[in-house]
Design a protein around this motif. Structure first.
Motif, mmCIF file in Angstrom:
data_model
loop_
_atom_site.group_PDB
_atom_site.id
_atom_site.type_symbol
_atom_site.label_atom_id
_atom_site.label_comp_id
_atom_site.label_asym_id
_atom_site.label_seq_id
_atom_site.Cartn_x
_atom_site.Cartn_y
_atom_site.Cartn_z
ATOM 1 N N ILE A 48 0.612 -1.641 0.390
ATOM 2 C CA ILE A 48 0.177 -0.505 -0.061
ATOM 3 C C ILE A 48 0.587 1.289 -0.456
ATOM 4 O O ILE A 48 0.641 1.614 -0.713
ATOM 5 N N ALA A 49 1.962 1.271 1.253
ATOM 6 C CA ALA A 49 2.891 2.570 0.495
ATOM 7 C C ALA A 49 3.901 2.400 -0.950
ATOM 8 O O ALA A 49 5.096 3.574 -0.622
ATOM 9 N N ALA A 50 3.765 1.505 -0.718
ATOM 10 C CA ALA A 50 4.300 1.343 -2.721
ATOM 11 C C ALA A 50 5.654 1.001 -2.561
ATOM 12 O O ALA A 50 6.595 1.165 -3.074
ATOM 13 N N LYS A 51 6.411 0.159 -1.052
ATOM 14 C CA LYS A 51 7.691 0.168 -1.149
ATOM 15 C C LYS A 51 7.923 -0.784 -1.903
ATOM 16 O O LYS A 51 9.448 -1.588 -2.233
ATOM 17 N N GLU A 79 2.145 11.318 -0.128
ATOM 18 C CA GLU A 79 1.025 11.236 -0.168
ATOM 19 C C GLU A 79 0.235 9.546 0.915
ATOM 20 O O GLU A 79 -0.832 9.962 1.879
ATOM 21 N N ILE A 80 1.263 9.220 1.234
ATOM 22 C CA ILE A 80 1.677 7.638 2.125
ATOM 23 C C ILE A 80 2.373 8.045 3.104
ATOM 24 O O ILE A 80 2.927 7.289 2.768
ATOM 25 N N ALA A 81 1.998 7.894 3.702
ATOM 26 C CA ALA A 81 2.968 7.564 5.359
ATOM 27 C C ALA A 81 3.427 5.960 6.354
ATOM 28 O O ALA A 81 2.210 5.840 6.464
ATOM 29 N N LEU A 82 3.418 5.502 6.198
ATOM 30 C CA LEU A 82 4.402 4.134 6.304
ATOM 31 C C LEU A 82 5.029 4.818 7.315
ATOM 32 O O LEU A 82 6.387 4.888 7.629
ATOM 33 N N ALA A 151 4.853 14.202 9.669
ATOM 34 C CA ALA A 151 4.322 13.639 7.393
ATOM 35 C C ALA A 151 3.217 14.377 7.657
ATOM 36 O O ALA A 151 3.717 15.351 5.776
ATOM 37 N N ASP A 152 2.446 14.369 8.109
ATOM 38 C CA ASP A 152 0.670 15.341 7.407
ATOM 39 C C ASP A 152 0.626 14.389 5.547
ATOM 40 O O ASP A 152 0.292 15.797 4.987
ATOM 41 N N ALA A 153 0.673 13.717 5.636
ATOM 42 C CA ALA A 153 0.313 12.501 4.450
ATOM 43 C C ALA A 153 -1.012 12.136 4.998
ATOM 44 O O ALA A 153 -1.795 11.851 5.403
ATOM 45 N N PRO A 154 -1.932 12.303 3.754
ATOM 46 C CA PRO A 154 -3.263 11.948 3.754
ATOM 47 C C PRO A 154 -3.665 10.866 3.929
ATOM 48 O O PRO A 154 -4.688 10.395 4.797
ATOM 49 N N LEU A 155 -3.428 9.641 3.628
ATOM 50 C CA LEU A 155 -3.367 7.973 4.448
ATOM 51 C C LEU A 155 -1.991 8.013 5.238
ATOM 52 O O LEU A 155 -0.798 7.526 5.131
ATOM 53 N N LEU A 156 -2.489 8.020 6.370
ATOM 54 C CA LEU A 156 -1.552 7.235 7.600
ATOM 55 C C LEU A 156 -1.527 5.130 7.836
ATOM 56 O O LEU A 156 -2.522 4.632 7.893
ATOM 57 N N VAL A 157 -0.347 5.127 7.685
ATOM 58 C CA VAL A 157 -0.387 3.391 7.568
ATOM 59 C C VAL A 157 0.831 2.979 8.312
ATOM 60 O O VAL A 157 1.912 3.788 8.127
ATOM 61 N N LEU A 158 0.052 2.219 9.274
ATOM 62 C CA LEU A 158 1.028 1.790 10.760
ATOM 63 C C LEU A 158 0.938 0.562 11.301
ATOM 64 O O LEU A 158 -0.259 -0.115 11.278
ATOM 65 N N ILE A 174 -2.787 6.080 22.021
ATOM 66 C CA ILE A 174 -3.687 5.812 21.941
ATOM 67 C C ILE A 174 -4.492 6.666 21.492
ATOM 68 O O ILE A 174 -5.110 7.125 20.145
ATOM 69 N N ALA A 175 -4.809 7.529 22.390
ATOM 70 C CA ALA A 175 -6.003 9.281 22.037
ATOM 71 C C ALA A 175 -4.627 10.128 21.131
ATOM 72 O O ALA A 175 -5.835 10.652 20.925
ATOM 73 N N PHE A 176 -3.969 9.629 20.908
ATOM 74 C CA PHE A 176 -2.737 11.069 20.484
ATOM 75 C C PHE A 176 -2.869 11.372 19.120
ATOM 76 O O PHE A 176 -3.209 11.427 18.055
ATOM 77 N N VAL A 177 -2.717 9.669 18.646
ATOM 78 C CA VAL A 177 -2.814 9.171 17.729
ATOM 79 C C VAL A 177 -4.640 9.166 17.086
ATOM 80 O O VAL A 177 -4.911 10.108 15.505
ATOM 81 N N GLU A 178 -5.660 8.751 17.898
ATOM 82 C CA GLU A 178 -6.933 9.461 17.977
ATOM 83 C C GLU A 178 -7.212 10.506 17.202
ATOM 84 O O GLU A 178 -7.610 10.988 16.358
ATOM 85 N N HIS A 179 -6.603 11.941 17.777
ATOM 86 C CA HIS A 179 -6.555 12.894 17.656
ATOM 87 C C HIS A 179 -6.324 13.506 16.602
ATOM 88 O O HIS A 179 -6.413 14.640 15.721
ATOM 89 N N GLU A 180 -5.134 12.496 16.298
ATOM 90 C CA GLU A 180 -3.988 13.625 15.266
ATOM 91 C C GLU A 180 -4.078 12.916 14.030
ATOM 92 O O GLU A 180 -4.462 13.444 12.641
ATOM 93 N N ALA A 181 -5.304 11.934 13.900
ATOM 94 C CA ALA A 181 -5.497 11.040 12.559
ATOM 95 C C ALA A 181 -6.637 11.011 12.380
ATOM 96 O O ALA A 181 -7.889 10.553 11.156
ATOM 97 N N ARG A 182 -7.802 12.089 13.163
ATOM 98 C CA ARG A 182 -9.075 12.740 12.614
ATOM 99 C C ARG A 182 -9.465 13.212 11.413
ATOM 100 O O ARG A 182 -10.876 13.144 10.901
ATOM 101 N N ASN A 183 -8.598 13.509 11.160
ATOM 102 C CA ASN A 183 -8.430 14.501 9.827
ATOM 103 C C ASN A 183 -8.083 13.262 8.962
ATOM 104 O O ASN A 183 -7.837 13.967 7.357
ATOM 105 N N LYS A 184 -7.081 12.199 8.975
ATOM 106 C CA LYS A 184 -6.423 11.701 7.439
ATOM 107 C C LYS A 184 -7.611 10.204 8.063
ATOM 108 O O LYS A 184 -8.456 9.644 7.922
ATOM 109 N N THR A 185 -6.947 9.701 6.814
ATOM 110 C CA THR A 185 -7.766 8.059 6.492
ATOM 111 C C THR A 185 -6.327 7.382 7.047
ATOM 112 O O THR A 185 -4.882 7.638 6.753
ATOM 113 N N LEU A 186 -6.483 6.380 7.686
ATOM 114 C CA LEU A 186 -5.633 5.457 8.425
ATOM 115 C C LEU A 186 -5.661 4.057 8.227
ATOM 116 O O LEU A 186 -7.116 2.912 8.697
#
Length: 317
Positions: A48-51, A79-82, A151-158, A174-186
């Protein structure tokens, strides 16, 4: 659709890691992926991250084939942060300099504010000036997660972002990621289903390179497709046909919270223990000898040897 996978196949030598896998992801969706070790989860994220590229099938990002995107750029793109299990951070840079490498889209003042926030949220202050090569695995994991989020990528892959963290720190992150990813696709992979269910609105269960179930969090938890998914997604009672007949239910997979207790004779309380945030009881049937683990109320006294009747209170679909 932001991301679409069609009939993905991938193998390492003779080992088939992914077998005809496909799904789509809308902007803003939060997808959790669970599966036994070796089920292909990490391989899927790298594709998915094109690696890496699939052997066959196609992955589309915003309608564009990732193979073409990868040919135009170095593997992976902004566009994709892995965050993978190798962390992909520079061992010869300190914590802050690693984060700044991924903060290219931010102004100097915004990057400084972000670093200040993650110092507090990720508890990085004590080793912020250390080179990453001298950090522990859990410390490196925190740095890698901070890098992926900035990285402020639209798609965050963890990939397993919380696996090396203690309980308290994990809940904070977990709470921090939930807040930071609220406007991202995860997309997030993990072995602890409760971690993913706290963040995600959709879950995929994988086994041997295939998708076994793709559903909402509630659907997977309350209505797992089979025993594998039931056990993978949380503590679950798998009922025999005899137990189903005794309880007058066709449900084969029942969580500890799916039962109601009332005074009776059939089910004997054998054991009381703490699990998660409350008390649990192990009950044995007089007729069958079969045991069930059931959530106990916090405002009632229970004694080993007490007898009860059980009824089902599973949520409706």
């Amino acid at each position: 659709m932001l991301l679409e996978l069609k009939n993905i196949h991938f193998q390492y030598g003779e080992t088939k890691a992914l077998k005809g896998l496909g799904f789509g992801l809308q902007p803003g969706e939060k997808l959790g992926i669970i599966g036994a070790s070796g089920s292909g989860k990490s391989t899927l994220l790298r594709l998915i991250a094109a690696k890496q590229l699939p052997n066959s099938g196609a992955i589309y990002y915003k309608g564009e084939d990732l193979k073409e995107i990868r040919n135009e750029r170095v593997p992976g793109f902004e566009e994709i942060a892995l965050m993978d299990q190798d962390f992909n951070i520079s061992p010869d840079l300190n914590t802050d300099d690693n984060i700044l490498r991924y903060a290219r889209k931010l102004s100097a003042s915004a990057a400084k504010k972000y670093i200040s926030r993650v110092h507090r949220a990720f508890h990085l202050q004590s080793f912020k000036d250390k080179k990453v090569r001298y950090l522990s695995g859990g410390q490196k994991q925190r740095v890698a997660l901070a890098c992926a989020l900035v990285a402020d990528a639209p798609l965050l892959v963890l990939d397993e972002p919380f696996s090396q963290l203690d309980y308290i720190l994990k809940q904070e992150l977990i709470a921090f990621v939930e807040h930071e990813a609220r406007n991202k696709t995860l997309i997030i992979v993990g072995h602890e289903p409760s971690d993913l269910m706290a963040i995600c609105d959709r879950m995929i269960a994988m086994k041997a390179g295939k998708i076994i179930q793709d559903s909402s969090v509630d659907e997977m938890y309350h209505y797992p497709k089979n025993e594998y998914v039931a056990r993978l997604s949380g503590l679950c009672n798998v009922l025999s046909k005899e137990a189903q007949d005794l309880l007058e239910t066709k449900e084969a997979y029942l969580r500890p919270s799916h039962f109601a207790l009332s005074p009776g004779k059939e089910w004997i309380l054998e054991r009381i223990y703490f699990y998660g945030y409350g008390r649990m009881g192990t009950f044995r049937s007089r007729q069958m000898g079969e045991t069930l683990d059931i959530q106990l109320g916090n405002n009632q006294n229970y004694e080993r040897g007490d007898a009860y009747e059980l009824s089902i209170k599973k949520p409706q679909r």
